[in-house]
Write an enzyme that holds these catalytic residues in place. Structure first.
Site, PDB file in Angstrom:
ATOM      1  N   ASP A   1       0.837  -1.193   0.000  1.00 57.03           N
ATOM      2  CA  ASP A   1       0.000   0.000   0.000  1.00 57.03           C
ATOM      3  C   ASP A   1       0.876   1.249   0.000  1.00 57.03           C
ATOM      4  O   ASP A   1       2.045   1.200   0.362  1.00 57.03           O
ATOM      5  CB  ASP A   1      -0.966   0.004   1.191  1.00 57.03           C
ATOM      6  CG  ASP A   1      -0.367  -0.609   2.433  1.00 57.03           C
ATOM      7  OD1 ASP A   1      -1.081  -1.262   3.198  1.00 57.03           O
ATOM      8  OD2 ASP A   1       0.858  -0.422   2.644  1.00 57.03           O
TER       9      ASP A   1
ATOM     10  N   ASP B   1       1.057   4.823   1.505  1.00 55.13           N
ATOM     11  CA  ASP B   1       0.546   5.784   2.482  1.00 55.13           C
ATOM     12  C   ASP B   1       1.264   7.105   2.284  1.00 55.13           C
ATOM     13  O   ASP B   1       2.459   7.147   1.965  1.00 55.13           O
ATOM     14  CB  ASP B   1       0.797   5.278   3.914  1.00 55.13           C
ATOM     15  CG  ASP B   1       0.054   3.983   4.179  1.00 55.13           C
ATOM     16  OD1 ASP B   1      -0.943   3.725   3.497  1.00 55.13           O
ATOM     17  OD2 ASP B   1       0.497   3.217   5.070  1.00 55.13           O
TER      18      ASP B   1
ATOM     19  N   ASP C   1       8.126   3.261  14.258  1.00 56.48           N
ATOM     20  CA  ASP C   1       8.759   2.208  15.062  1.00 56.48           C
ATOM     21  C   ASP C   1      10.231   1.936  14.720  1.00 56.48           C
ATOM     22  O   ASP C   1      11.097   2.001  15.591  1.00 56.48           O
ATOM     23  CB  ASP C   1       7.928   0.913  15.020  1.00 56.48           C
ATOM     24  CG  ASP C   1       7.472   0.507  13.616  1.00 56.48           C
ATOM     25  OD1 ASP C   1       7.885   1.168  12.634  1.00 56.48           O
ATOM     26  OD2 ASP C   1       6.723  -0.473  13.510  1.00 56.48           O
TER      27      ASP C   1
END
Ligand code: ATP
Ligand code: MG
Length: 449
Positions: free
Chosen positions: A73, A75, A181
């Site tokens: 995907d 983003d 992260d």
């Protein structure tokens, strides 16, 4: 790829930022092959840019593109506020209560997610020099900056609870980057300029094939233990080494996974199985002692039964084979294949099979909050294996679930290195195996009358 320090780096508008001047990122010129880029994501970026907003590709998409992989995907992160994004696109809706995100919708159900740069209000940033003085091949100039989050001191009590609670304050690109992260997930890509913007040393870590958290892994895993599962997923899928500090922190904080939100744990486990590296992901989770926190029944089965363990890893390898052929089984088949050894073990010698099965699956479904639909489907597929193994494929050949049951059966056969019956590749064959055409027709006519 060459390194350029960009003097014109644009600022987002954020009156709430703690720091007066935003830090300088390292900027790398990098061209992404057109065949890997998503034309619709590019359209959204261009329109945002034309209206004066900063907009970057972000996260896993940039990471995968830099590795030459096609992202799942695309983003985007932008300086535009969600309602500003909505006003620019007709095919857009703003979703989420707490985290407002814009979804721009395209044909075929494609969604481009556009999030406004955010920051964690409890953090400011610190700049560190890389500890390991290695030659970083990409950088002709200075070593990469690495920004890391640092907690605002006034918030720290003795045993301050680190679990993230407020993640929804608008911020600037560098603040958005450091709340992510891993360094490899903290990169931005400026499509118009063909540049990777790196505040966290992610490009260097991609080059080194090293998975590092942004900041102290002990803190980052305590904030959100699901990141431990994500570390396993990335290490296995992208074949990246774990930074020793990350590995130690995973071991130290793995038991925190018991208090992580079950649906998020389930989602990451499914991503282990779907990502083309199911075998390596589950093996690593087992090896690090994480599997015994999230799936103790499977972990102890693997511990106690070396033959069963080899078969389980064989089934996972078979999943990876199908994934590589673009024939990834659905979630129910994936989970059933992972559980199969421990289920067979639990049912061995049981007098009432359905009752024994229910007892076994109850624990799983509670711990992972398995949706009802998935739980029922796994039961159906698992129970069907008994008939398939007994050579009675035709008895369920007309059932709607037969194709899935056949796939689960095929995974097991592949793990055993055995040939597949024709119907395991082509489920409709099972009908012809069983009955001559005339008999089938007669029976159908009779049942209609
Ligand atoms: P995958 O390839 O499995 O989709 P991903 O890196 O794209 O992995 P997503 O869950 O799609 O992961 O999230 C997109 C991005 O959001 C990540 O790349 C990362 O920057 C950020 N992110 C996701 N989960 C977390 C988390 N638990 N903590 C911090 N940042 C996160
Ligand atoms: Mg993703």
């Amino acid at each position: 790829m060459t390194q350029i320090l960009d003097p014109d780096f644009r600022r987002g508008d954020d009156p709430g930022a703690l720091d007066a001047e935003p830090p300088e990122p390292v900027v790398y010129a990098h061209t992404i092959p057109r065949r890997l880029l998503d034309a619709d994501a590019a359209k959204v970026i261009r329109r945002l840019n034309r209206h004066g907003h900063t907009a970057y590709l972000v996260g896993g998409g940039v990471r995968d593109l830099m590795l030459g992989r096609k992202p799942k995907d695309f983003d985007l992160a932008t300086s535009a506020r969600p309602y500003e994004v909505r006003d620019l696109f007709r095919n857009c809706r703003v979703i989420g209560r707490r985290f407002r995100l814009a979804h721009v919708l395209f044909s075929g159900g494609k969604v481009i997610e556009v999030a406004t740069f955010r920051r964690d209000p409890s953090q400011h940033y610190e700049v560190i020099k890389p500890k390991i003085a290695k030659k970083i091949p990409l950088c002709a100039g200075p070593e990469p900056v690495r920004l890391i989050p640092a907690r605002n001191a006034e918030l720290d009590g003795e045993d301050a609870d680190l679990l993230i609670t407020n993640d929804n304050v608008f911020g600037e690109p560098h603040e958005d980057s450091i709340r992510r992260d891993f360094t490899i997930n903290g990169l931005f890509y400026d499509l118009e300029r063909g540049e990777v913007i790196d505040f966290v040393g992610g490009v260097a870590d991609l080059e080194e094939h090293l998975l590092r958290t942004i900041g102290d892994p002990n803190v980052r895993f305590r904030e959100d233990p699901v990141r431990i599962l994500r570390a396993i997923k990335f290490s296995a899928r992208l074949d990246m080494g774990l930074d020793p500090a990350v590995y130690d922190a995973m071991v130290r904080h793995r038991s925190d996974l018991r208090r992580a939100a079950a649906p998020r744990v389930l989602e990451e486990l499914l991503r282990f199985l779907r990502g083309g590296a199911a075998q390596r992901s589950v093996f690593l989770a087992w090896d690090v002692g994480v599997l015994s926190e999230v799936l103790p029944e499977v972990a102890s089965f693997l511990d106690d039964d070396p033959e069963g363990a080899a078969l389980t890893f064989g089934r996972l390898k078979a999943i990876d084979t199908l994934a590589a052929e673009d024939r990834l089984p659905n979630d129910a088949v994936l989970l059933a294949a992972l559980f199969q050894g421990s289920i067979d073990d639990a049912l061995e010698g049981a007098t009432d099979i359905p009752v024994a099965y229910e007892e076994f699956i109850r624990e799983f479904s509670l711990r992972l909050s398995l949706p009802r639909r998935l739980k029922d489907r796994i039961r159906l597929l698992t129970m069907a294996q008994r008939r398939l193994r007994a050579g009675r494929a035709q008895s369920i050949a007309r059932r709607e679930y037969f194709a899935d049951a056949a796939t689960l059966f095929a995974l097991d056969r592949m793990a055993r290195g055995e040939d597949l019956p024709a119907w395991a590749n082509e489920p409709s064959e099972a009908l012809y195996d069983a009955e001559p055409r005339s008999r089938r027709r007669r029976r159908r006519r009779r049942s209609r009358s």
